[in-house]
Design an enzyme around this catalytic site. Structure first.
Site, PDB file in Angstrom:
ATOM      1  CG  ASP A  10     -23.542  20.684  -8.346  1.00 46.27           C
ATOM      2  OD1 ASP A  10     -22.976  21.034  -9.384  1.00 46.27           O
ATOM      3  OD2 ASP A  10     -24.817  20.066  -8.426  1.00 46.27           O
ATOM      4  CG  ASN A  32     -22.409  21.737 -13.333  1.00 47.64           C
ATOM      5  OD1 ASN A  32     -22.430  21.288 -12.204  1.00 47.64           O
ATOM      6  ND2 ASN A  32     -22.036  20.990 -14.192  1.00 47.64           N
ATOM      7  CG  ASP A  62     -23.089  17.965 -12.196  1.00 46.21           C
ATOM      8  OD1 ASP A  62     -22.875  18.355 -10.928  1.00 46.21           O
ATOM      9  OD2 ASP A  62     -22.035  17.696 -13.007  1.00 46.21           O
ATOM     10  CG  ASP A 110     -18.824  22.401 -10.171  1.00 48.56           C
ATOM     11  OD1 ASP A 110     -18.856  23.506  -9.267  1.00 48.56           O
ATOM     12  OD2 ASP A 110     -20.097  21.940 -10.442  1.00 48.56           O
ATOM     13  CG  ASP A 130      -4.313  14.219  -3.563  1.00 50.25           C
ATOM     14  OD1 ASP A 130      -3.670  13.441  -3.533  1.00 50.25           O
ATOM     15  OD2 ASP A 130      -5.488  14.558  -2.970  1.00 50.25           O
ATOM     16  CG  ASP A 154      -2.866   8.952  -3.134  1.00 57.78           C
ATOM     17  OD1 ASP A 154      -3.416   8.880  -2.327  1.00 57.78           O
ATOM     18  OD2 ASP A 154      -2.913   7.705  -3.811  1.00 57.78           O
ATOM     19  CD  GLU A 162      -1.881   9.004   2.058  1.00 59.99           C
ATOM     20  OE1 GLU A 162      -1.641   8.863   1.021  1.00 59.99           O
ATOM     21  OE2 GLU A 162      -2.983   8.930   2.624  1.00 59.99           O
ATOM     22  CG  HIS A 181     -10.072  12.078   1.439  1.00 60.49           C
ATOM     23  ND1 HIS A 181      -8.660  12.654   1.930  1.00 60.49           N
ATOM     24  CD2 HIS A 181      -9.506  10.994   0.764  1.00 60.49           C
ATOM     25  CE1 HIS A 181      -7.829  11.973   1.208  1.00 60.49           C
ATOM     26  NE2 HIS A 181      -8.241  11.067   0.423  1.00 60.49           N
ATOM     27  CG  ASP A 182      -8.235   8.409   2.928  1.00 61.45           C
ATOM     28  OD1 ASP A 182      -9.198   8.371   2.173  1.00 61.45           O
ATOM     29  OD2 ASP A 182      -7.007   8.321   2.887  1.00 61.45           O
TER      30      ASP A 182
END
Ligand code: NOJ
Length: 564
Positions: free
Chosen positions: A21, A23, A25, A29, A98, A207, A256, A334-335
């Site tokens: 990150d 900034n 928040d 990013d 992606d 995807d 995929e 990530h799955d």
């Protein structure tokens, strides 16, 4: 055949929301990613795959896209993206984005028009999606067209009152499926891909690529996956995209798809095909399910590891593609849960098993994908409360588990062990507050173990998991690991993970123990001249009877004799 750059790529997968990150928040990013390009370059990575960064209501963290041409405000601006691409290129790293072709967000302008009969563009966009009229039971109650189940656990149909129709969504109800039989829709998606190619993108990860075609007779089925996944016609769509978009523009495409025959594998990523260059397949990924568990069934139930299954999957894919196509190797993305928690040991043998997993994978031929945090042995997260989870899938499945009779605690344990959120917690850069990821509370909890497991602790330690990854990446490049022939030794042995990769210049022998117990086994191969080049305990002489300590792994190398 001319060798393509991606065959020797080392791909690093960025889950943008949780990488860095800039900034403050609490959300990762592009500027954060840019600030870590030197880190990636130093690790030896030469291609970066970024999870979806497009405008999105974030129901599925960006896989639900509301505008393909805009960058999500969470992640920065188009200028940040351009800067990222340029800087990555300056550092000789390729950029892979992606590309989500199976569905949009229900907040996409196409869907807003499609669902609203009085919208000025209703007729133009209605058929961009998949609609069916309701069925009625004998009491006159409205029923879904079929009982098909979504990949996230609920039904696949959502009722839309204004048109008195159901729309199909094989993921969340905020992700309506696109209709690939509509040529205008396909044209618009092709324009999306071209637009990003013109911006300088080098490749795409496509995807959900095996889901594009559906059975338009809508036969009954429960869960009915065979009616909306891997139907033969999806190859036609992919081929069309490949011929018109990927190949002429010289962009790498990575699909995929779960489960494929040899014929299909070659269609997806054979050298002579027109679909993809690489395929993310899942054969080795869920090899530890307890099929007897009916409270949290399928992937959600953790059982004993089936090492044979894992070996046979790597072996099968190598053999199916050897010489005719190019294989891809990875542990998880990530799955999935974190591999060290899933197939290794994230407590007592953290470092040993992290290195063991690395040796086990990175001496195989193929293009590797490293998932962010894998290189420092990031682990599953001990989520305390249901509200700590962020993944849309968790909430549908939690309800299912309770309906199957699971208690809250049983359901929570399944989610802790197996949910996708395990892989999505913020990167553990150092032991500052919020692990150096952000200065404020992040969008999801940081793993509490960050003060021990973090990059800063490992980067200068030559015995760390991180240093092992760096070394293996270097060796892959120097030792032509990709030109070898993979052969598992005693593949049916359920205790051992032993293989030889024979390259034109050397043989690499990898021996790994995936268990927290010792294993003893016979090694019936010619053991002469092998030198122990890597070990996660101590150097060990190679003998015909080997004993490996818990999670012990050893790599031996034998140079080929130079013929005079
Ligand atoms: C596969 C992606 O990897 C996953 O994260 C996503 O939820 C589905 N496709 C739907 O886009």
């Amino acid at each position: 055949m001319e060798r393509k750059g991606w065959q020797d790529a080392i791909i690093y997968q960025i889950y943008l929301r949780s990488f860095k990150d800039s900034n403050n928040d609490g959300i990762g990013d592009f500027k954060g990613l840019i600030s870590k390009l030197d880190y990636l370059s130093d690790l030896g990575v030469n291609a970066i795959w970024v999870s979806p960064h497009y405008e999105s209501p974030m129901d599925d963290n960006g896989y639900d896209i509301s505008n393909f041409f805009e960058v999500s405000k969470d992640y920065g601006t188009l200028n940040d993206v351009k800067k990222f691409i340029n800087l990555a290129h300056q550092k000789d790293m390729k950029v892979i984005f992606d590309l989500v072709l199976n569905h949009t967000s229900d907040e996409h302008e196409w869907f807003k028009a499609a669902k609203n009969p009085v919208h000025v563009d209703h007729h133009k966009y209605h058929d961009y999606y998949i609609w069916q009229k309701p069925k009625y039971d004998k009491d006159g109650d409205r029923q879904m067209p079929t009982q098909w189940r979504s990949w996230f656990g609920g039904g696949v149909w959502e009722y839309n009152e204004p048109t008195d129709e159901y729309y199909l969504h094989i993921f969340s109800k905020k992700m309506p499926d696109l209709n690939w039989r509509n040529s205008n829709m396909k044209r618009d998606l092709k324009d999306v891909a071209k637009w990003w190619i013109n911006l300088g993108v080098d490749g795409f990860r496509v995807d959900a690529s095996n889901h594009l075609e559906k059975n338009w007779d809508f036969p009954e089925g429960h869960p009915g996956y065979e009616h909306f996944s891997s139907l033969p016609k999806h190859h036609e769509y992919l081929e069309e995209f490949g011929i018109e978009i990927f190949h002429p523009n010289n962009v790498m495409a990575m699909g995929e798809a779960g489960g494929a025959t040899k014929e299909e594998a070659l269609k997806y990523c054979g050298f002579d095909n027109n679909e993809f260059d690489l395929l993310i397949h899942f054969g080795h990924v869920w090899a530890d399910c307890d099929d007897s568990n009916h409270l949290t069934p399928g992937k959600w139930s953790k059982g004993n590891i089936d090492l044979n299954h894992i070996k046979k999957s790597f072996n099968r894919w190598f053999r199916m593609l050897n010489g005719d196509g190019w294989n891809l190797i990875y542990w998880h993305n990530h799955d999935h849960p974190r591999v060290i928690s899933h197939y290794g040991n994230d407590s007592v043998y953290h470092t040993e098993s992290g290195k063991m997993l690395a040796y086990s994978l990175y001496f195989m031929p193929g293009t590797p994908i490293i998932y962010q945090g894998e290189e420092i042995g990031m682990t599953n997260v001990d989520y305390k409360d249901l509200n700590d989870f962020r993944d849309v899938e968790v909430y549908t499945e939690y309800k299912n588990f309770l309906s199957f009779g699971a208690t809250h605690e049983v359901a929570m344990q399944a989610l802790r062990n197996r949910s996708r959120d395990n892989a999505r917690s913020p990167f553990q850069w150092n032991n500052d507050v919020h692990s150096g990821f952000s200065k404020v509370t992040p969008w999801m909890n940081i793993n509490e173990n960050y003060s021990q497991i973090n990059l800063k602790n490992q980067i200068n330690d030559k015995n760390s998991i991180f240093s092992t990854y760096k070394e293996l990446i270097r060796m892959r490049k120097e030792d032509n690991i990709n030109d070898g022939i993979l052969e598992f030794i005693d593949i049916d042995n359920k205790d051992t993970f032993v293989y030889v990769n024979e390259t034109p210049t050397a043989k690499f022998l990898v021996l790994s123990n995936f268990y927290s117990k010792k294993i003893i086994f016979d090694l019936n191969i010619d053991i002469e001249d092998y030198e122990n080049i890597l070990y996660n305990y101590k150097e060990k002489e190679l003998t015909n009877k080997m004993k490996l300590l818990p999670y012990e792994a050893l790599v031996y190398k034998k140079r080929n004799r130079v013929m005079k």
